[in-house]
Motif scaffolding. Structure first.
Motif, PDB file in Angstrom:
ATOM      1  N   VAL A   1       0.835  -1.207   0.000  1.00 39.95           N
ATOM      2  CA  VAL A   1       0.000   0.000   0.000  1.00 39.95           C
ATOM      3  C   VAL A   1       0.869   1.256   0.000  1.00 39.95           C
ATOM      4  O   VAL A   1       0.586   2.229  -0.721  1.00 39.95           O
ATOM      5  CB  VAL A   1      -0.941   0.001   1.224  1.00 39.95           C
ATOM      6  CG1 VAL A   1      -1.664   1.340   1.350  1.00 39.95           C
ATOM      7  CG2 VAL A   1      -1.935  -1.146   1.129  1.00 39.95           C
ATOM      8  N   LEU A   2       1.930   1.239   0.791  1.00 37.87           N
ATOM      9  CA  LEU A   2       2.787   2.420   0.920  1.00 37.87           C
ATOM     10  C   LEU A   2       3.875   2.482  -0.147  1.00 37.87           C
ATOM     11  O   LEU A   2       4.694   3.395  -0.141  1.00 37.87           O
ATOM     12  CB  LEU A   2       3.427   2.443   2.315  1.00 37.87           C
ATOM     13  CG  LEU A   2       2.436   2.540   3.479  1.00 37.87           C
ATOM     14  CD1 LEU A   2       3.174   2.574   4.807  1.00 37.87           C
ATOM     15  CD2 LEU A   2       1.547   3.761   3.348  1.00 37.87           C
ATOM     16  N   ARG A   3       3.872   1.493  -1.041  1.00 43.37           N
ATOM     17  CA  ARG A   3       4.795   1.459  -2.166  1.00 43.37           C
ATOM     18  C   ARG A   3       6.262   1.539  -1.714  1.00 43.37           C
ATOM     19  O   ARG A   3       7.068   2.306  -2.253  1.00 43.37           O
ATOM     20  CB  ARG A   3       4.488   2.595  -3.153  1.00 43.37           C
ATOM     21  CG  ARG A   3       3.074   2.508  -3.719  1.00 43.37           C
ATOM     22  CD  ARG A   3       2.800   3.561  -4.766  1.00 43.37           C
ATOM     23  NE  ARG A   3       1.456   3.405  -5.316  1.00 43.37           N
ATOM     24  CZ  ARG A   3       0.951   4.148  -6.296  1.00 43.37           C
ATOM     25  NH1 ARG A   3       1.685   5.117  -6.822  1.00 43.37           N
ATOM     26  NH2 ARG A   3      -0.272   3.948  -6.744  1.00 43.37           N
ATOM     27  N   LEU A   4       6.581   0.729  -0.719  1.00 49.08           N
ATOM     28  CA  LEU A   4       7.948   0.691  -0.219  1.00 49.08           C
ATOM     29  C   LEU A   4       8.838  -0.057  -1.194  1.00 49.08           C
ATOM     30  O   LEU A   4       8.426  -1.067  -1.774  1.00 49.08           O
ATOM     31  CB  LEU A   4       7.993  -0.004   1.146  1.00 49.08           C
ATOM     32  CG  LEU A   4       7.111   0.572   2.257  1.00 49.08           C
ATOM     33  CD1 LEU A   4       7.411  -0.150   3.566  1.00 49.08           C
ATOM     34  CD2 LEU A   4       7.294   2.071   2.412  1.00 49.08           C
ATOM     35  N   ASP A   5      10.061   0.422  -1.357  1.00 51.90           N
ATOM     36  CA  ASP A   5      11.006  -0.327  -2.169  1.00 51.90           C
ATOM     37  C   ASP A   5      11.588  -1.468  -1.329  1.00 51.90           C
ATOM     38  O   ASP A   5      11.231  -1.644  -0.160  1.00 51.90           O
ATOM     39  CB  ASP A   5      12.101   0.577  -2.750  1.00 51.90           C
ATOM     40  CG  ASP A   5      12.971   1.240  -1.683  1.00 51.90           C
ATOM     41  OD1 ASP A   5      13.100   0.697  -0.564  1.00 51.90           O
ATOM     42  OD2 ASP A   5      13.538   2.313  -1.980  1.00 51.90           O
ATOM     43  N   GLU A   6      12.471  -2.243  -1.913  1.00 45.47           N
ATOM     44  CA  GLU A   6      12.993  -3.438  -1.234  1.00 45.47           C
ATOM     45  C   GLU A   6      13.700  -3.093   0.070  1.00 45.47           C
ATOM     46  O   GLU A   6      13.525  -3.772   1.089  1.00 45.47           O
ATOM     47  CB  GLU A   6      13.949  -4.180  -2.176  1.00 45.47           C
ATOM     48  CG  GLU A   6      14.477  -5.484  -1.614  1.00 45.47           C
ATOM     49  CD  GLU A   6      15.370  -6.220  -2.599  1.00 45.47           C
ATOM     50  OE1 GLU A   6      16.091  -7.138  -2.179  1.00 45.47           O
ATOM     51  OE2 GLU A   6      15.339  -5.887  -3.806  1.00 45.47           O
TER      52      GLU A   6
END
Length: 291
Positions: free
Chosen positions: A86-91
């Motif tokens: 949902v928060l579009r976190l990267d790796e």
């Protein structure tokens, strides 16, 4: 920094990340004036498929309660994966969230005990010395410079610094010469803080790391501003520019390698292209150091 920084960090980190995302980006309709930038907690919970109460507890560092947890009491991978989506976190951000969101089983008084002083194995020093054409050095978990080769010293001047000064964050933020050394100082500063915050999440029980963050926060307004951004980033490779007082401007691609059997130590190697102006300047600098 206080002893509860991991628990407070998860909430600050999640708030900073949901502030980056506008409702329209995730298919929600904006209704009226919003009191907070980005997504509300209720919206994150809805999109992640968890209860609002559970998500609020997670932001407050109490996410080990409820039903969405592992057998050991920590927040489940499924919940953290959903929130990361949902928060579009990267790796890197996703891994960082997993680290700071789960309660740590600390031994009593662990924060009061200093970790053993890091030591670089003789074989690693031999490896550094064998890189005669490449500046190289070893960083510890707090970005202390633990060892270097001759060309690495010629470029960075480690041997001329007091032991406390052989630390990349202190050099960048507290040494007035740091802004002259790095022509792209703002980018170097942001990268340094993002990497240090990543280490802070991994080694939250390290009193010297906490003390370093506290020292930099107290003495540097730039550090405080960047630390509040909650950016996390690995510095595995890239390009750094250094303005050397003798050799001039050096454009230095770099690669990093983890030391075997000691993942807290990282070898940084500058790798300029053969025949480039920087490579020629380094060759000249190397010849001066052997005179």
């Amino acid at each position: 920094m206080d002893g509860d920084w991991p628990e407070g960090e998860v909430g600050d980190f999640l708030r900073s990340r949901r502030a980056r995302i506008q409702p329209e980006e995730v298919g929600l309709t904006r209704h009226g004036r919003r009191r907070v930038p980005g997504l509300r907690r209720e919206e994150v919970a809805q999109l992640a498929g968890v209860s609002v109460d559970y998500y609020i507890r997670l932001e407050q560092g109490r996410g080990s309660g409820g039903t969405s947890r592992t057998a050991s009491g920590g927040v489940s991978d499924a919940v953290l994966d959903a929130i990361a989506r949902v928060l579009r976190l990267d790796e890197t951000e996703h891994a960082y969230l997993r680290t700071v969101a789960r309660p740590r089983q600390r031994q009593r008084g662990a924060r009061d005990r200093r970790p053993p002083a890091p030591r670089v194995r003789p074989g690693v020093q031999i490896l550094l010395d064998g890189m005669e054409r490449s500046p190289a050095f070893v960083l510890g978990r707090r970005m202390d410079v633990l060892a270097w080769n001759a060309l690495g010293d010629a470029v960075n001047g480690f041997s001329r610094l007091p032991p406390a000064g052989r630390n990349i964050p202190r050099q960048v933020f507290l040494d007035p010469a740091g802004r002259e050394l790095y022509p792209e100082w703002a980018a170097v500063a942001a990268q340094t803080v993002a990497h240090l915050r990543l280490a802070a999440g991994r080694y939250a029980d390290d009193p010297e790391l906490c003390a370093l963050v506290g020292e930099l926060s107290l003495k540097s307004e730039d550090f405080r501003r960047l630390w509040a951004d909650h950016e996390v980033r690995e510095c595995a490779y890239g390009v750094k520019k250094i303005r050397h007082p003798v050799a001039g401007l050096l454009t230095l691609p770099y690669e990093t390698l983890t030391v075997g059997q000691d993942p807290e130590q990282t070898i940084v190697v500058y790798t300029p292209e053969a025949g480039s102006e920087t490579a020629e300047r380094l060759a000249l600098l190397g010849s001066w150091t052997t005179v």
